[in-house]
Scaffold this active site. Sequence first.
Site, PDB file in Angstrom:
ATOM      1  N   HIS A  12     -60.078 -95.070 -42.738  1.00 22.86           N
ATOM      2  CA  HIS A  12     -60.447 -95.570 -41.414  1.00 22.86           C
ATOM      3  C   HIS A  12     -60.266 -97.081 -41.378  1.00 22.86           C
ATOM      4  CE1 HIS A  12     -62.827 -96.402 -37.804  1.00 22.86           C
ATOM      5  NE2 HIS A  12     -63.398 -97.365 -38.505  1.00 22.86           N
ATOM      6  N   THR A  39     -52.430 -93.321 -36.777  1.00 25.87           N
ATOM      7  CA  THR A  39     -53.454 -92.295 -37.045  1.00 25.87           C
ATOM      8  C   THR A  39     -52.829 -91.022 -37.606  1.00 25.87           C
ATOM      9  OG1 THR A  39     -54.737 -93.175 -35.196  1.00 25.87           O
ATOM     10  CG2 THR A  39     -55.334 -90.978 -35.961  1.00 25.87           C
TER      11      THR A  39
HETATM   12  P1  CMP Z   1     -60.211 -93.116 -37.517  1.00 26.73           P
HETATM   13  O1  CMP Z   1     -59.440 -94.389 -37.655  1.00 26.73           O
HETATM   14  O2  CMP Z   1     -61.224 -92.832 -38.551  1.00 26.73           O
HETATM   15  O3  CMP Z   1     -60.922 -93.096 -36.084  1.00 26.73           O
HETATM   16  C1  CMP Z   1     -61.142 -91.910 -35.346  1.00 26.73           C
HETATM   17  C2  CMP Z   1     -60.602 -90.717 -36.046  1.00 26.73           C
HETATM   18  O4  CMP Z   1     -60.514 -89.563 -35.264  1.00 26.73           O
HETATM   19  C3  CMP Z   1     -59.203 -90.982 -36.488  1.00 26.73           C
HETATM   20  O5  CMP Z   1     -59.184 -91.913 -37.539  1.00 26.73           O
HETATM   21  C4  CMP Z   1     -58.701 -89.576 -36.834  1.00 26.73           C
HETATM   22  O6  CMP Z   1     -58.961 -89.220 -38.172  1.00 26.73           O
HETATM   23  C5  CMP Z   1     -59.554 -88.740 -35.908  1.00 26.73           C
HETATM   24  N1  CMP Z   1     -58.690 -88.133 -34.902  1.00 26.73           N
HETATM   25  C6  CMP Z   1     -58.026 -88.740 -33.932  1.00 26.73           C
HETATM   26  N2  CMP Z   1     -57.331 -87.844 -33.207  1.00 26.73           N
HETATM   27  C7  CMP Z   1     -57.582 -86.654 -33.764  1.00 26.73           C
HETATM   28  C8  CMP Z   1     -57.160 -85.346 -33.480  1.00 26.73           C
HETATM   29  N3  CMP Z   1     -56.335 -85.083 -32.458  1.00 26.73           N
HETATM   30  N4  CMP Z   1     -57.617 -84.345 -34.254  1.00 26.73           N
HETATM   31  C9  CMP Z   1     -58.477 -84.616 -35.277  1.00 26.73           C
HETATM   32  N5  CMP Z   1     -58.914 -85.840 -35.583  1.00 26.73           N
HETATM   33  C10 CMP Z   1     -58.454 -86.844 -34.846  1.00 26.73           C
END
Ligand code: CMP
Length: 139
Positions: free
Chosen positions: A116, A92
């Site tokens: 994503h 991530t």
């Molecule tokens: P995604 O795979 O789209 O699924 C959930 C999303 O939350 C993740 O990717 C990140 O883009 C977002 N995310 C996770 N942790 C954080 C964080 N600490 N701050 C901002 N966004 C986050």
Amino acid sequence: MSNRTLAILKPDCVRKNFQGKVLSKIQEAGFKVLAMKQIRLTKSQAEGFYAVHKGRPFFAELTAFMSSGPCVPIALERNDAVATFRKTIGATDPAEAEPGTVRREFADSKGENIVHGSDSDENAKIEIGFFFSDSELLG
Ligand code: CMP
């Protein structure tokens, strides 16, 4: 183990005009596109899509970002799709992603991380259904 997953090229990917570069890496990893479109989510649609994260400290930031511009949901097919796609995109946080992964190459931050990927077979099915009807999935 299912053979489908949902990718979304996020608004930062579209703003940077990196859709082609990212899709190339996805295709090079052996994924076949079943369905793809460009769409701008409303804030409430983004809240619906990310409902599992409701209550997390980054929920408001995440849903504001995901509704900030067009994104490109893509239904993908490959054997072991969910795990293989997560390996292809990397962690991530792009700073923690392996060299050669999509996020390591193209993403700026944990919030704006280009793409994503579904985190389980169960969620892949729900997430594909969020954007596409069965008749739009062309194998
Ligand atoms: P995604 O795979 O789209 O699924 C959930 C999303 O939350 C993740 O990717 C990140 O883009 C977002 N995310 C996770 N942790 C954080 C964080 N600490 N701050 C901002 N966004 C986050």
